[in-house]
Design a protein around this motif. Structure first.
Motif, PDB file in Angstrom:
ATOM      1  N   ILE A 159      43.504 -76.373 -52.352  1.00  0.00           N
ATOM      2  CA  ILE A 159      42.200 -77.006 -52.167  1.00  0.00           C
ATOM      3  C   ILE A 159      41.558 -77.235 -53.529  1.00  0.00           C
ATOM      4  N   HIS A 160      40.669 -78.238 -53.577  1.00  0.00           N
ATOM      5  CA  HIS A 160      39.852 -78.491 -54.766  1.00  0.00           C
ATOM      6  C   HIS A 160      38.438 -77.992 -54.473  1.00  0.00           C
ATOM      7  N   ASN A 161      37.857 -77.243 -55.402  1.00  0.00           N
ATOM      8  CA  ASN A 161      36.504 -76.721 -55.222  1.00  0.00           C
ATOM      9  C   ASN A 161      35.689 -76.956 -56.486  1.00  0.00           C
ATOM     10  N   ASN A 162      34.412 -77.323 -56.284  1.00  0.00           N
ATOM     11  CA  ASN A 162      33.513 -77.405 -57.436  1.00  0.00           C
ATOM     12  C   ASN A 162      32.565 -76.213 -57.489  1.00  0.00           C
ATOM     13  N   PHE A 163      32.725 -75.312 -56.516  1.00  0.00           N
ATOM     14  CA  PHE A 163      31.927 -74.084 -56.471  1.00  0.00           C
ATOM     15  C   PHE A 163      32.818 -72.985 -55.919  1.00  0.00           C
ATOM     16  N   LEU A 164      32.886 -71.864 -56.624  1.00  0.00           N
ATOM     17  CA  LEU A 164      33.782 -70.790 -56.215  1.00  0.00           C
ATOM     18  C   LEU A 164      32.984 -69.616 -55.661  1.00  0.00           C
ATOM     19  N   ALA A 165      33.295 -69.240 -54.423  1.00  0.00           N
ATOM     20  CA  ALA A 165      32.759 -68.038 -53.791  1.00  0.00           C
ATOM     21  C   ALA A 165      33.823 -67.541 -52.823  1.00  0.00           C
ATOM     22  N   LEU A 166      33.917 -66.232 -52.672  1.00  0.00           N
ATOM     23  CA  LEU A 166      34.970 -65.636 -51.860  1.00  0.00           C
ATOM     24  C   LEU A 166      34.419 -65.175 -50.518  1.00  0.00           C
ATOM     25  N   ASP A 167      35.135 -65.507 -49.448  1.00  0.00           N
ATOM     26  CA  ASP A 167      34.890 -64.956 -48.115  1.00  0.00           C
ATOM     27  C   ASP A 167      36.125 -64.136 -47.746  1.00  0.00           C
ATOM     28  N   TYR A 168      35.927 -62.881 -47.294  1.00  0.00           N
ATOM     29  CA  TYR A 168      37.091 -62.057 -46.970  1.00  0.00           C
ATOM     30  C   TYR A 168      36.765 -61.059 -45.868  1.00  0.00           C
ATOM     31  N   LEU A 169      37.836 -60.509 -45.264  1.00  0.00           N
ATOM     32  CA  LEU A 169      37.735 -59.527 -44.186  1.00  0.00           C
ATOM     33  C   LEU A 169      38.474 -58.263 -44.583  1.00  0.00           C
ATOM     34  N   ILE A 170      37.941 -57.097 -44.156  1.00  0.00           N
ATOM     35  CA  ILE A 170      38.609 -55.806 -44.344  1.00  0.00           C
ATOM     36  C   ILE A 170      38.577 -55.082 -43.006  1.00  0.00           C
ATOM     37  N   SER A 171      39.738 -54.575 -42.563  1.00  0.00           N
ATOM     38  CA  SER A 171      39.842 -53.989 -41.228  1.00  0.00           C
ATOM     39  C   SER A 171      39.310 -52.562 -41.148  1.00  0.00           C
ATOM     40  N   GLU A 240      46.753 -69.626 -52.885  1.00  0.00           N
ATOM     41  CA  GLU A 240      47.349 -70.234 -54.070  1.00  0.00           C
ATOM     42  C   GLU A 240      46.886 -71.676 -54.265  1.00  0.00           C
ATOM     43  N   ASN A 241      46.991 -72.104 -55.523  1.00  0.00           N
ATOM     44  CA  ASN A 241      46.778 -73.500 -55.914  1.00  0.00           C
ATOM     45  C   ASN A 241      45.372 -73.987 -55.567  1.00  0.00           C
ATOM     46  N   VAL A 242      44.382 -73.247 -56.058  1.00  0.00           N
ATOM     47  CA  VAL A 242      42.980 -73.650 -55.907  1.00  0.00           C
ATOM     48  C   VAL A 242      42.551 -74.315 -57.212  1.00  0.00           C
ATOM     49  N   LYS A 243      42.204 -75.597 -57.132  1.00  0.00           N
ATOM     50  CA  LYS A 243      41.809 -76.351 -58.328  1.00  0.00           C
ATOM     51  C   LYS A 243      40.291 -76.282 -58.474  1.00  0.00           C
ATOM     52  N   TYR A 244      39.848 -75.731 -59.608  1.00  0.00           N
ATOM     53  CA  TYR A 244      38.415 -75.629 -59.889  1.00  0.00           C
ATOM     54  C   TYR A 244      37.996 -76.865 -60.680  1.00  0.00           C
ATOM     55  N   ASP A 245      37.141 -77.685 -60.076  1.00  0.00           N
ATOM     56  CA  ASP A 245      36.809 -78.998 -60.644  1.00  0.00           C
ATOM     57  C   ASP A 245      35.315 -79.229 -60.503  1.00  0.00           C
ATOM     58  N   ASP A 334      34.989 -86.662 -54.937  1.00  0.00           N
ATOM     59  CA  ASP A 334      36.383 -86.294 -55.169  1.00  0.00           C
ATOM     60  C   ASP A 334      36.775 -85.146 -54.250  1.00  0.00           C
ATOM     61  N   PHE A 335      37.998 -84.637 -54.414  1.00  0.00           N
ATOM     62  CA  PHE A 335      38.511 -83.609 -53.513  1.00  0.00           C
ATOM     63  C   PHE A 335      37.762 -82.288 -53.647  1.00  0.00           C
ATOM     64  N   ALA A 336      37.060 -82.093 -54.759  1.00  0.00           N
ATOM     65  CA  ALA A 336      36.278 -80.874 -54.950  1.00  0.00           C
ATOM     66  C   ALA A 336      34.844 -81.031 -54.454  1.00  0.00           C
ATOM     67  N   GLY A 337      34.494 -82.225 -53.982  1.00  0.00           N
ATOM     68  CA  GLY A 337      33.142 -82.451 -53.487  1.00  0.00           C
ATOM     69  C   GLY A 337      32.177 -82.978 -54.528  1.00  0.00           C
ATOM     70  N   ASN A 338      32.653 -83.258 -55.740  1.00  0.00           N
ATOM     71  CA  ASN A 338      31.777 -83.820 -56.771  1.00  0.00           C
ATOM     72  C   ASN A 338      31.435 -85.269 -56.436  1.00  0.00           C
ATOM     73  N   GLU A 339      30.149 -85.602 -56.531  1.00  0.00           N
ATOM     74  CA  GLU A 339      29.691 -86.938 -56.182  1.00  0.00           C
ATOM     75  C   GLU A 339      30.112 -87.962 -57.243  1.00  0.00           C
ATOM     76  N   VAL A 340      30.444 -89.160 -56.763  1.00  0.00           N
ATOM     77  CA  VAL A 340      30.802 -90.255 -57.661  1.00  0.00           C
ATOM     78  C   VAL A 340      29.584 -90.681 -58.479  1.00  0.00           C
ATOM     79  N   ARG A 341      29.820 -90.927 -59.759  1.00  0.00           N
ATOM     80  CA  ARG A 341      28.820 -91.567 -60.602  1.00  0.00           C
ATOM     81  C   ARG A 341      29.331 -92.966 -60.928  1.00  0.00           C
ATOM     82  N   SER A 342      28.555 -93.967 -60.513  1.00  0.00           N
ATOM     83  CA  SER A 342      29.018 -95.352 -60.585  1.00  0.00           C
ATOM     84  C   SER A 342      28.092 -96.180 -61.461  1.00  0.00           C
TER      85      SER A 342
END
Length: 452
Positions: A159-171, A240-245, A334-342
């Motif tokens: 996935i492409h992300n422009n903002f990084l935050a973690l969501d997780y579970l612990i049993s 795996e394969n998280v693109k920070y953009d 874009d795929f990270a959610g960044n808005e187009v500047r035109s």
């Protein structure tokens, strides 16, 4: 016996039985040379694990103060998960009956406890004199042999992300936990979870301070793992394969440019990166009213790829109205959610109708002694040409004679008695055809109007 002797506990004695019969004969008794008097029960000490322990295997240790004739360790379920086989009895044998430090790990083939059950462990022994040990127990012994389950909910793989935050579970509650972040397969960052971050439950929008140090454009792999209080280690969960953009995609409109006219709805543009969503927004601002305005034209996948494109006709439009004036710009992300500047192009006239030009002077078959002409233009022209072409009479080797209109000669409406200043170059006595043709600023070409 008339008198019972008072023996000392733990002392060794020799016992001999003597007697004389009525005839005065004495016996020849064989003595018991070693007789130990033992009135004390055996004692179990140094018990391990302690009461209240949480363990993932049965590994006991204890100390016996004397040799035993037999002994048992009894596991009785008290609370927690149901154990239908309780109590479990383990008989001591061999060296485990001898005085000293004893114990060891009991494999599941010997005893199989139930995960989540709480047990009381009692140690029972009988020494060689038949004395039975006092009650000796380990209380609240919790058995847990299941590893905690950890799961990273966000981000997800590829996935492409422009903002990084973690969501997780612990049993279940864990005594340690960590998140390992690999950066571009070159560097690892280890984030140790605090106690409040590794309790049983679901966590969202966890933003470690280390995220603020990440560079735009890096590719990240995440791994979450932990250990519970019983020592069980979780299976690590990987993303795996998280693109920070965080870079905004740029769309530059190359053509049309502002304050021009066009006769086709094609666009020349440059896209700085692949887009997941894109639109061409066309808004009529003046000129002929366009009922479809504003038009938001969705781009297809192949129209949103990185690259430079020359005069593209998008599949979905736009549909432009002749005579309307428009602005053009793009939107999207874009795929990270960044808005187009035109870039934005304004005041663009759409004109797909050719101009109409007509000659009114001279007329067919007229004899002329000047090169003054009159003509009518239906629209302002960007270019116009007048052509005198030799058709007969005196020879004119310089034919054709072409004059480009300029300035006010290109304006819409009647143009009267405009001198082409060609009398010095036309051949006296020659016959000519005279024609006019024009192009408007959108590039539309008129039909040729001529006289002979």
């Amino acid at each position: 016996l008339n008198r019972i002797p008072e023996l000392v506990d733990g002392a060794s004695y020799m016992i001999r039985l003597e007697g004389i019969d009525l005839a005065g004969n004495t016996n020849e008794a064989t003595p018991i040379n070693s007789y130990t008097y033992d009135a004390s029960p055996p004692i179990f000490t140094q018990l391990s694990p302690e009461s209240g322990s949480l363990v993932n295997e049965v590994n006991l240790s204890f100390t016996i103060n004397e040799n035993l004739a037999n002994g048992q360790i009894i596991f009785t379920r008290t609370t927690g998960a149901v154990d239908a086989q309780s109590p479990h009895i383990v008989n001591l044998s061999g060296s485990r009956l001898l005085a000293g430090d004893r114990g060891g790990k009991l494999p599941k083939e010997i005893i199989e406890l139930i995960n989540g059950a709480v047990y009381e462990i009692e140690f029972v022994g009988k020494d060689l004199a038949g004395n039975v040990s006092a009650e000796t127990k380990i209380d609240n012994f919790t058995y847990d042999d299941e590893a905690p389950v950890v799961f990273l909910k966000a981000p997800t793989n590829n996935i492409h992300n422009n903002f990084l935050a973690l969501d997780y579970l612990i049993s279940e509650d864990m005594v340690s936990g960590q998140i390992k972040i690999n950066i571009d397969n070159k560097k690892d960052i280890i984030i140790e979870l605090a106690e409040t971050q590794r309790l049983q439950g679901e966590y969202s929008q966890f933003i470690p301070t280390e995220f603020s140090e990440l560079n735009d454009g890096v590719t990240l792999d995440f791994e979450l793992s932990g250990t519970d209080a019983a020592g069980n280690v979780s299976q690590p969960h990987r993303v795996e394969n998280v693109k920070y953009d965080t870079t905004h995609p740029i769309i530059s409109i190359i053509d049309p440019i502002s304050d021009t006219a066009i006769n086709q709805s094609t666009i020349s543009l440059n896209i700085s990166e692949d887009l997941v969503e894109g639109y061409l927004v066309v808004t009529q601002t003046s000129g002929v009213f366009d009922t479809r305005s504003p038009q938001k034209i969705p781009l297809l996948n192949q129209e949103m790829k990185l690259g430079e494109y020359d005069h593209v006709q998008f599949v979905n439009g736009p549909n432009l109205q002749n005579g309307s004036i428009y602005t053009f710009e793009f939107s999207g992300k874009d795929f990270a959610g960044n808005e187009v500047r035109s870039s934005k192009v304004i005041n663009v006239l759409f004109d797909n109708e050719p101009p109409v030009v007509s000659l009114s002077k001279p007329v067919d078959a007229e004899q002329i002694k000047t090169t003054e002409i009159s003509y009518m233009l239906s629209d302002n022209l960007s270019k116009g040409i007048i052509t005198f072409e030799h058709t007969g009479g005196s020879t004119d080797l310089a034919s054709p004679h072409i004059v480009e209109l300029s300035g006010s000669q290109l304006k819409q409406g009647p143009q009267l008695d405009i001198n082409m200043n060609l009398m010095d170059v036309l051949a006296d006595g020659a016959r000519y055809s005279l024609s006019i043709q024009g192009w408007d600023r959108a590039g539309n070409e008129s039909e040729i109007s001529s006289v002979k």
